[in-house]
Design a protein around this motif. Sequence first.
Motif, PDB file in Angstrom:
ATOM      1  N   LEU A  61      38.941  41.220  34.982  1.00 42.49           N
ATOM      2  CA  LEU A  61      38.019  42.000  35.822  1.00 42.49           C
ATOM      3  C   LEU A  61      36.721  41.231  36.084  1.00 42.49           C
ATOM      4  O   LEU A  61      35.672  41.828  36.273  1.00 42.49           O
ATOM      5  CB  LEU A  61      37.706  43.347  35.160  1.00 42.49           C
ATOM      6  N   LYS A  62      36.822  39.928  36.109  1.00 41.82           N
ATOM      7  CA  LYS A  62      35.643  39.109  36.330  1.00 41.82           C
ATOM      8  C   LYS A  62      34.904  39.545  37.603  1.00 41.82           C
ATOM      9  O   LYS A  62      33.686  39.510  37.658  1.00 41.82           O
ATOM     10  CB  LYS A  62      36.073  37.646  36.447  1.00 41.82           C
ATOM     11  N   ASN A  82      46.774  40.803  49.286  1.00 42.47           N
ATOM     12  CA  ASN A  82      47.772  41.783  48.868  1.00 42.47           C
ATOM     13  C   ASN A  82      47.454  43.096  49.571  1.00 42.47           C
ATOM     14  O   ASN A  82      46.438  43.215  50.248  1.00 42.47           O
ATOM     15  CB  ASN A  82      47.770  41.953  47.339  1.00 42.47           C
ATOM     16  N   LYS A  83      48.338  44.077  49.406  1.00 43.73           N
ATOM     17  CA  LYS A  83      48.191  45.346  50.115  1.00 43.73           C
ATOM     18  C   LYS A  83      46.839  46.000  49.826  1.00 43.73           C
ATOM     19  O   LYS A  83      46.165  46.490  50.729  1.00 43.73           O
ATOM     20  CB  LYS A  83      49.345  46.270  49.696  1.00 43.73           C
ATOM     21  N   PHE A  84      46.447  45.977  48.555  1.00 41.00           N
ATOM     22  CA  PHE A  84      45.187  46.613  48.181  1.00 41.00           C
ATOM     23  C   PHE A  84      44.008  45.917  48.861  1.00 41.00           C
ATOM     24  O   PHE A  84      43.118  46.571  49.422  1.00 41.00           O
ATOM     25  CB  PHE A  84      45.042  46.584  46.653  1.00 41.00           C
ATOM     26  N   GLY A  85      44.016  44.594  48.846  1.00 39.40           N
ATOM     27  CA  GLY A  85      42.965  43.836  49.514  1.00 39.40           C
ATOM     28  C   GLY A  85      42.915  44.151  51.007  1.00 39.40           C
ATOM     29  O   GLY A  85      41.848  44.320  51.600  1.00 39.40           O
ATOM     30  N   ASN A 100      47.294  43.025  33.509  1.00 43.34           N
ATOM     31  CA  ASN A 100      46.349  41.976  33.878  1.00 43.34           C
ATOM     32  C   ASN A 100      46.430  41.628  35.361  1.00 43.34           C
ATOM     33  O   ASN A 100      45.412  41.440  36.027  1.00 43.34           O
ATOM     34  CB  ASN A 100      46.616  40.720  33.037  1.00 43.34           C
ATOM     35  N   ARG A 101      47.659  41.568  35.854  1.00 38.97           N
ATOM     36  CA  ARG A 101      47.834  41.237  37.265  1.00 38.97           C
ATOM     37  C   ARG A 101      47.173  42.312  38.144  1.00 38.97           C
ATOM     38  O   ARG A 101      46.483  42.011  39.111  1.00 38.97           O
ATOM     39  CB  ARG A 101      49.329  41.157  37.572  1.00 38.97           C
ATOM     40  N   LEU A 102      47.393  43.572  37.753  1.00 41.83           N
ATOM     41  CA  LEU A 102      46.824  44.670  38.546  1.00 41.83           C
ATOM     42  C   LEU A 102      45.296  44.716  38.448  1.00 41.83           C
ATOM     43  O   LEU A 102      44.601  44.961  39.439  1.00 41.83           O
ATOM     44  CB  LEU A 102      47.411  46.008  38.086  1.00 41.83           C
ATOM     45  N   LEU A 103      44.785  44.465  37.233  1.00 41.53           N
ATOM     46  CA  LEU A 103      43.330  44.497  37.071  1.00 41.53           C
ATOM     47  C   LEU A 103      42.674  43.388  37.893  1.00 41.53           C
ATOM     48  O   LEU A 103      41.610  43.584  38.475  1.00 41.53           O
ATOM     49  CB  LEU A 103      42.954  44.366  35.587  1.00 41.53           C
ATOM     50  N   LYS A 104      43.347  42.251  37.938  1.00 44.24           N
ATOM     51  CA  LYS A 104      42.793  41.155  38.739  1.00 44.24           C
ATOM     52  C   LYS A 104      42.762  41.551  40.222  1.00 44.24           C
ATOM     53  O   LYS A 104      41.777  41.342  40.920  1.00 44.24           O
ATOM     54  CB  LYS A 104      43.633  39.890  38.540  1.00 44.24           C
ATOM     55  N   GLY A 120      39.866  44.032  40.499  1.00 42.41           N
ATOM     56  CA  GLY A 120      38.548  43.414  40.324  1.00 42.41           C
ATOM     57  C   GLY A 120      38.198  42.498  41.498  1.00 42.41           C
ATOM     58  O   GLY A 120      37.095  42.580  42.058  1.00 42.41           O
ATOM     59  N   ASP A 121      39.130  41.646  41.872  1.00 44.15           N
ATOM     60  CA  ASP A 121      38.858  40.720  42.980  1.00 44.15           C
ATOM     61  C   ASP A 121      38.675  41.480  44.292  1.00 44.15           C
ATOM     62  O   ASP A 121      37.830  41.138  45.114  1.00 44.15           O
ATOM     63  CB  ASP A 121      40.001  39.702  43.120  1.00 44.15           C
TER      64      ASP A 121
END
Lengths: 400, 458
Positions: free
Chosen positions: A90-91, A243-246, A283-287, A290-291
């Motif tokens: 989540l940087k 990705n879809k969310f982005g 982790n993949r989802l959190l990234k 976060g990004d």
Amino acid sequence: MKRRDFLKNTTLASSAMMIPSFLKASGWESLFGNHVGKKLVVIQLSGGNDGLNTIVPFENDIYYRSRPKISVAKNSVIRIGNDLGLNPELKGLESIFKEGEMSIINNVGYPNPNRSHFRSMDIWQTGSASNQHLSTGWLGRYLDNECSGCNPYFALDVDDSLNLSLKGKDVSGFATDNINQLRKTANNPYLKYVAESHQHFHHDDDHENVEYLYKTMIDTQSSAKYLFEKSKVYLSKMDYPQNKFGKDLKQISELMTAKANIKIYYATLGGFDTHAGQKGKQNRLLKMYGDGMKAFVKDLKRNKLFDDTLILTFSEFGRRVKENAGGGTDHGTANNVFLMGGKLKTPGFFNDAPNLSDLDNGDLKFKIDFRQIYSEIITSALGGDPKKILQQKFSPLEIV
Amino acid sequence: MSDGLKIKHLYARAGFGLNLEEAKSKNKSSLQKEVRQLLKVSSYDEIKIPQQVLNLQKKAISMQETMGRRQGRKLEDEVKKYNKNIVMDWIGKMTEGKNPLLEKMTLFWHGHFACRIKMPHLAANQINTIRKNSLGNFKTLVKDIAQDPAMILYLNNQQNNKKKPNENFARELMELFTIGIGNYSEKDIKEAGRAFTGWKADVVQGEFKFVERQHDYGTKTFMGKKGAFNGDDIIDIILEQKEVSIFIARKIYKYFVNPKVDENKVKEIAGVFYNSDYDIKKMMQFIFSSDWFYGGKNRGVKIKSPVELFVGLKKILDVDLPQQNIMKIVGKGLGQALFNPPNVAGWPGDKSWIDNATLMLRLNLPHLLLLAKDVEVKGMESFSRKPKNKSADLRPFIQEFSKKENSEIADDLIHHFIHPPLAMNKGLLYKRIELSTPEEVIQKIIFRTLSLPEFQMC
């Protein structure tokens, strides 16, 4: 509701009936702007995000003892508090938090928690008690109460179907995750002719449902046009994750920047049901989250919209404190909720970290009812009467 | 008003509408005869699960018990896929039209006793139980549902025992299934909960089991009565209250007659229902034999549910789609996933079916059905792509319409398939068609008619 809101949303809007349609089509609403309150962006993390590996209690031995395989190592945590830190994936949230534009509320839940995804999501989306069944969503009831004459896309679900939280009794939100596609469907020339010819027909009281269908169809046609035009005004140059969310966040920011008359946006990121092999998956989802949020916030700031925006992130429940045999976690209860936006009253950690030594059958105890947060949002961001919308009074939090 | 029009209305509500052939033949029938026929149930097959799926299911459950959830879950995901077959089997029954009213009632009760079911054998059991009683006696139906394994799991009666009672089932039994909120106290719920302790499901066998040592044999005080009541006693006591008949009649009225309720009519229906000791068939017979049911105020005012719409279109166009697409369209797209209601209160129905996304999909559904890539259109050889095993059959239409004027074709289609008065210019259905063959013209007029907002109504 404040007087200005009232004027904008109700009086003028309902007198829209008397405004000639050519004026309506030219977007007269924009003359009055939308400066009261804030825009709300809701981010739903579906599947039950594991809050303890999101905001990590890195000084807590019980945490590490309960999760020998999947805990987040103390030295990798991004420290943002004395005892709580961000999962390193989540940087993207670090700078948002450090600049005082994020509030983390711990231990959010409701009495008699339900561990079914479906039911618990239902409870969050409708804003009901756990033994109560509502068929309208909390935002839908906001629309019913405050927005009877608003435009049909006043609340936009960036999804291919409308989620329950945006369904009202009389007024509902609008769903589309692909504005170009929507325009293509809505542009069906035959249905346009049908809509046009309907204007000359008299309303028949016995068949008000037919009228309702026509209205929805015509609204969809005009909304598709409006949204398509607005979506072409500003093309974001920000680097959103691929990705879809982005893509959904980018769409929201472009509409916001184009000053589309939309008050509520809703986006979903799913896949958080990590019963097995949690680490890689979460982790993949959190990234992704976060990004995505980092780019989104930066985009809004660049366009000077962030101070007038409130972003709510929630999940239907957290997960159990103890990991399971499959390197995952099972359905739990209370969880953390994030609010982001400019000029928050209480940025940072709103309350204490979860108490891992005082559990209810292996699950976190809730300290803050999620409807207290809704109540706050209704009062401070949307402008409405929380008691009427939530059908009960909840003590406010003073965050926004 | 002619019997023909009444019959059209009757089949739209008591069944899933009529296709062209049925519509033509029933046009001349008598209403009385049709009502009688609908109420008479002919033999049907129960929904069966192949033995191998059952075996797989048993293995999945025992694996979860012995080797942990993870091992069992994978296998269970396999088994769950079979749920699609059950839905398809059921949709098939609705479409074939052997027992339209029985299937319609089954769909109604499925929404009433809303229950989310993941295990196919339990889903099949429950729907068979409902179908068996759906035109029978309501009291028996409620008692069977109280012992239905899927319901027991869904409403946590599996966790209801003497030491730690769980009142979830007792609460919904009263609030949603029988009498409605405001007619009982919180104390009644607690006492009723005790009466259902030890009513459990044998999940592997898919059967009810009574666990004696977990049952609370003590005295309960419930709705003013005192006794060592068990679950059946509780249901009997609840159903003694007239409010139950009113609660159910109101829901039946909204579903079968008009979403806008006429309380006087509800009382009449409730009277018939109560006095017949909850005979569902008598109640439905009363409604379908009443003149007001066919009144203009009640015709074309109900928004079809996704299943009604889909089954109706499937009948008219005689078309089939791959399973996955059907589940996607009716469930995710239109919002009625069978065995997966939004919550225990079921689908709220009426306007709540409609938002911009569902409406656009509804209006484009005829197109989707006919132009789906793997759909062959019989009678439209010039159009059809490589035949796969799905087919749409427009031949009856082409046969019927080939000698008619375009405007007559439109009139006929409206006559057979549109229920409310048109709220648009009829000429749009058949004007400005610039296509070569007469078949293409007919297809176009069919499309246009079935894509109208008015077609969403029944």
